[in-house]
Design an enzyme around this catalytic site. Structure first.
Site, PDB file in Angstrom:
ATOM      1  N   CYS A   1      44.877  53.066  40.778  1.00 58.23           N
ATOM      2  CA  CYS A   1      44.103  53.001  41.936  1.00 58.23           C
ATOM      3  C   CYS A   1      45.153  53.460  43.552  1.00 58.23           C
ATOM      4  O   CYS A   1      44.468  53.261  45.062  1.00 58.23           O
ATOM      5  CB  CYS A   1      44.950  50.756  42.940  1.00 58.23           C
ATOM      6  SG  CYS A   1      46.110  50.053  41.574  1.00 58.23           S
TER       7      CYS A   1
ATOM      8  N   HIS B   1      48.428  50.166  48.912  1.00 59.13           N
ATOM      9  CA  HIS B   1      49.084  50.477  48.485  1.00 59.13           C
ATOM     10  C   HIS B   1      49.304  51.855  49.790  1.00 59.13           C
ATOM     11  O   HIS B   1      48.070  52.403  49.680  1.00 59.13           O
ATOM     12  CB  HIS B   1      48.108  51.523  46.939  1.00 59.13           C
ATOM     13  CG  HIS B   1      48.491  50.689  46.110  1.00 59.13           C
ATOM     14  ND1 HIS B   1      49.207  49.517  45.874  1.00 59.13           N
ATOM     15  CD2 HIS B   1      47.808  50.925  44.613  1.00 59.13           C
ATOM     16  CE1 HIS B   1      49.301  48.865  44.832  1.00 59.13           C
ATOM     17  NE2 HIS B   1      48.254  49.621  44.413  1.00 59.13           N
TER      18      HIS B   1
HETATM   19  P1  NAP Z   1      45.587  40.767  35.282  1.00 55.33           P
HETATM   20  O1  NAP Z   1      45.202  39.973  36.517  1.00 55.33           O
HETATM   21  O2  NAP Z   1      46.587  40.773  33.895  1.00 55.33           O
HETATM   22  O3  NAP Z   1      43.607  40.271  34.474  1.00 55.33           O
HETATM   23  C1  NAP Z   1      43.447  40.279  33.374  1.00 55.33           C
HETATM   24  C2  NAP Z   1      42.346  40.158  32.292  1.00 55.33           C
HETATM   25  O4  NAP Z   1      42.120  41.031  31.225  1.00 55.33           O
HETATM   26  C3  NAP Z   1      42.406  38.499  32.527  1.00 55.33           C
HETATM   27  O5  NAP Z   1      40.377  38.339  32.240  1.00 55.33           O
HETATM   28  C4  NAP Z   1      42.281  37.918  31.288  1.00 55.33           C
HETATM   29  O6  NAP Z   1      41.886  37.375  30.661  1.00 55.33           O
HETATM   30  C5  NAP Z   1      42.087  39.967  30.528  1.00 55.33           C
HETATM   31  N1  NAP Z   1      42.906  39.995  29.092  1.00 55.33           N
HETATM   32  C6  NAP Z   1      44.027  39.427  28.833  1.00 55.33           C
HETATM   33  N2  NAP Z   1      44.197  39.509  27.903  1.00 55.33           N
HETATM   34  C7  NAP Z   1      43.342  39.733  26.880  1.00 55.33           C
HETATM   35  C8  NAP Z   1      42.836  40.044  25.566  1.00 55.33           C
HETATM   36  N3  NAP Z   1      43.741  39.867  24.672  1.00 55.33           N
HETATM   37  N4  NAP Z   1      41.431  39.967  25.036  1.00 55.33           N
HETATM   38  C9  NAP Z   1      40.872  39.448  26.273  1.00 55.33           C
HETATM   39  N5  NAP Z   1      41.056  40.137  28.163  1.00 55.33           N
HETATM   40  C10 NAP Z   1      41.941  39.581  28.115  1.00 55.33           C
HETATM   41  O7  NAP Z   1      45.274  42.327  35.595  1.00 55.33           O
HETATM   42  P2  NAP Z   1      44.259  43.002  36.480  1.00 55.33           P
HETATM   43  O8  NAP Z   1      45.219  43.366  38.295  1.00 55.33           O
HETATM   44  O9  NAP Z   1      43.188  42.693  37.422  1.00 55.33           O
HETATM   45  O10 NAP Z   1      43.881  44.309  35.832  1.00 55.33           O
HETATM   46  C11 NAP Z   1      42.100  44.365  35.141  1.00 55.33           C
HETATM   47  C12 NAP Z   1      42.829  45.961  34.497  1.00 55.33           C
HETATM   48  O11 NAP Z   1      42.581  46.890  35.714  1.00 55.33           O
HETATM   49  C13 NAP Z   1      43.855  46.141  33.917  1.00 55.33           C
HETATM   50  O12 NAP Z   1      43.579  47.171  32.998  1.00 55.33           O
HETATM   51  C14 NAP Z   1      44.559  46.959  35.242  1.00 55.33           C
HETATM   52  O13 NAP Z   1      45.469  48.458  34.888  1.00 55.33           O
HETATM   53  C15 NAP Z   1      43.320  47.439  36.228  1.00 55.33           C
HETATM   54  N6  NAP Z   1      43.861  48.018  37.168  1.00 55.33           N
HETATM   55  C16 NAP Z   1      44.479  47.369  38.467  1.00 55.33           C
HETATM   56  C17 NAP Z   1      43.893  47.057  39.625  1.00 55.33           C
HETATM   57  C18 NAP Z   1      45.077  46.207  40.866  1.00 55.33           C
HETATM   58  O14 NAP Z   1      44.680  46.735  42.317  1.00 55.33           O
HETATM   59  N7  NAP Z   1      45.026  44.710  39.861  1.00 55.33           N
HETATM   60  C19 NAP Z   1      44.014  48.519  40.332  1.00 55.33           C
HETATM   61  C20 NAP Z   1      43.113  49.193  39.634  1.00 55.33           C
HETATM   62  C21 NAP Z   1      42.779  49.114  38.503  1.00 55.33           C
HETATM   63  P3  NAP Z   1      43.079  35.536  30.811  1.00 55.33           P
HETATM   64  O15 NAP Z   1      42.719  35.188  32.353  1.00 55.33           O
HETATM   65  O16 NAP Z   1      41.394  34.848  29.578  1.00 55.33           O
HETATM   66  O17 NAP Z   1      43.611  36.142  30.459  1.00 55.33           O
END
Ligand code: NAP
Length: 362
Positions: free
Chosen positions: A158, A253
Site C-alpha cells: 500500500c 501513507h
Molecule cells: P482486516 O481489516 O484485518 O480484514 C481481514 C479480512 O479477512 C476480514 O474480512 C476477515 O473476516 C477476513 N478473514 C480473517 N481471517 C479469516 C479466515 N480465517 N478465513 C477467511 N477470512 C478471514 O485487514 P485489511 O486491512 O482489510 O487487509 C486485507 C488484506 O489487504 C490483507 O492481506 C492486507 O495485507 C491487504 N492490504 C491492506 C491495506 C490497508 O491499507 N489496510 C492496503 C493494501 C493491502 P472477518 O471479519 O470475518 O474476520
C-alpha cells in the site's frame, strides 16, 4: 453496458469496507457476493460489520442484507460472479495462495490486495500507470496452471505507489535511477482492524512493521521488470534501502525519498514538469477510477500532509512535494498516497477496469 457481477473476499475488513464504499454507483461493476471468515458467515453484512464498520459512509441498502459467505464455501456462491476482489487475511500465506488459485481454477478472475502471490513470477503485480503491459503474462499463467477464464492478478504494497509512480515517470523520461533511500510513515488503517492497539500508537511512533521493509525494497524490482517467457523478470538495477514506521495517522501513507540517478541528472524544474505532465494508459483509456493527473506536485513548502492531501482526486492521485537537492544523493522529496484507496481497494478497482478494457475480464 450490463454491469459485471463482483464478489468481495474479505468484505468485512478495512479494505473490504472500502470496496463497499467505492463500488457504490460504479458504472461497470456491481457487488453481488460478500465473503469473509467463518465468524461472519451466514450473518447479514450489516450484522457482520456491526462492531467494526470504520468509514463515514452508510452501507448501501442492497449490500446490508446480503448474507456473508465463508470464503472457503464455493457451493454457496449462488450468484454468478464475473470476478472477485480478494482482501482477506489468513495466518498462513500459503493458504491464501491456494485459495486464490482455487477461485481461478473455477474460472473466476481474482484481483488481490494480499501479498501472498506478489512473488509468483507468472502473477502480475500491477500499478496501472506503470506496468500495465505485465497483464500479458496472464495467458502464460493460465496455460501453465490449466486455468480457463480464471487468473490471479495482484497489486503491490500500500505504500509503494506514492514514490514508485514519480520514480517511474522519471525513468520513462530517460532518467534512470540507481539508488533510493525510503523512509515510510504509515497510517494505522494499513494494519487492518483492530490493528495496532491505541496504547501502542497514540503519542507514539512504532519504528517497525513486520515484513514491510522487505516489500518496499523488493516489490519495485518486479513492477519495473520486463515480461519474459516464464513470467516477469525483475529489474535489479535499482538498489533500495527502506525504513518503515507506523505513525498515529488514520489514513494516508507518507514517504520521504532520497534518490540518486545512474548518469543523467535532470534539473529540479524538469523533474517537476515531468511529474505534472505524466499520464499513462488508465488516463488514455479514460477508465472510471483513473485520476486525471496521477502525480500532483504541491509547491507549498509544508505539503503533502495526510489530512489535507490524501483524498486528492478521489484518493487516487499521488501527491508529491518538497523536491530539493540532497547533500549525499542527487535529490530528495516527500510523497503521499491514500493507503486504503489508491494503495488498496481503489488501486485494485483501477486494475479491474484495465483488465476489462483489455479484454481479460469479459
Ligand atoms: P482486516 O481489516 O484485518 O480484514 C481481514 C479480512 O479477512 C476480514 O474480512 C476477515 O473476516 C477476513 N478473514 C480473517 N481471517 C479469516 C479466515 N480465517 N478465513 C477467511 N477470512 C478471514 O485487514 P485489511 O486491512 O482489510 O487487509 C486485507 C488484506 O489487504 C490483507 O492481506 C492486507 O495485507 C491487504 N492490504 C491492506 C491495506 C490497508 O491499507 N489496510 C492496503 C493494501 C493491502 P472477518 O471479519 O470475518 O474476520
Amino acid at each position: 453496458m450490463k454491469k459485471l457481477n463482483v464478489g468481495i473476499l474479505g468484505a468485512t475488513g478495512v479494505v473490504g469496507q472500502n470496496y463497499i464504499k467505492l463500488l457504490k454507483d460504479h458504472p461497470w461493476f456491481q457487488i453481488v457476493d460478500v465473503a469473509a471468515s467463518p465468524r461472519s458467515a451466514d450473518k447479514t453484512y450489516k450484522e457482520a460489520v456491526k462492531q467494526k464498520w470504520q468509514i463515514s459512509f452508510s452501507i448501501p441498502k442492497d449490500i446490508r442484507e446480503l448474507i456473508v459467505r465463508d470464503v472457503q464455501d464455493f457451493d454457496s456462491l449462488k450468484n454468478e460472479v464475473d470476478f472477485v476482489f480478494s482482501a482477506i487475511t489468513l495466518p498462513d500465506k500459503e493458504d491464501i495462495k491456494k485459495l486464490e488459485f482455487k477461485y481461478a481454477e473455477k474460472g473466476i478472475p481474482v484481483i488481490s490486495n494480499n501479498s501472498a502471490h506478489r512473488w509468483t513470477p507468472d502473477v502480475p503485480m500491477i500499478i496501472g500507470e506503470i506496468n500495465h503491459e505485465h497483464i500479458n503474462v496472464i495467458p502464460i499463467q493460465q496455460k501453465r496452471r490449466g486455468f480457463n477464464t480464471g487468473f490471479v492478478v495482484v497489486k503491490p504494497n500500500c505504500s509503494l505507489q506514492s514514490y514508485l509512480t514519480p520514480i517511474y515517470a522519471l525513468e520513462k523520461a530517460g532518467y534512470k535511477i540507481s539508488n533510493l533511500i525510503i523512509t515510510t510513515l504509515q497510517a494505522v488503517s494499513g494494519a487492518g482492524y483492530p490493528g495496532v492497539s491505541s496504547m501502542d500508537i497514540v503519542d507514539n511512533i512504532v519504528p517497525f512493521i513486520s515484513g514491510e521493509e522487505e516489500k518496499t525494497e523488493r516489490e519495485p524490482l518486479k513492477i519495473l521488470g520486463t515480461l519474459g517467457e516464464d513470467g516477469i523478470i525483475n529489474d535489479d538495477s535499482i538498489k533500495i534501502s527502506a525504513t518503515c514506521t507506523r505513525v498515529p495517522v488514520i489514513d494516508g501513507h507518507t514517504a520521504s525519498v532520497n534518490m540518486k540517478f545512474q548518469e543523467k541528472i535532470p534539473k529540479i524544474e524538469e523533474i517537476i514538469s515531468i511529474w505534472k505532465n505524466f499520464k499513462s494508459i488508465p488516463q488514455e483509456l479514460d477508465l472510471p477510477f483513473a485520476p486525471t493527473h496521477p502525480i500532483i506536485y504541491l509547491n507549498n513548502i509544508d505539503r503533502p500532509q495526510p489530512k489535507k492531501d490524501r483524498d486528492s482526486d478521489k484518493g487516487m492521485a499521488v501527491t508529491v512535494g518538497r523536491l530539493r537537492e540532497d547533500n549525499i544523493f542527487d535529490y530528495k522529496f516527500v510523497s503521499l498516497s491514500h493507503n486504503t484507496v489508491r494503495g488498496a481497494a481503489g488501486g485494485a478497482i483501477l486494475n479491474a477496469e484495465l483488465l476489462v478494457a483489455k479484454g481479460f475480464i469479459k
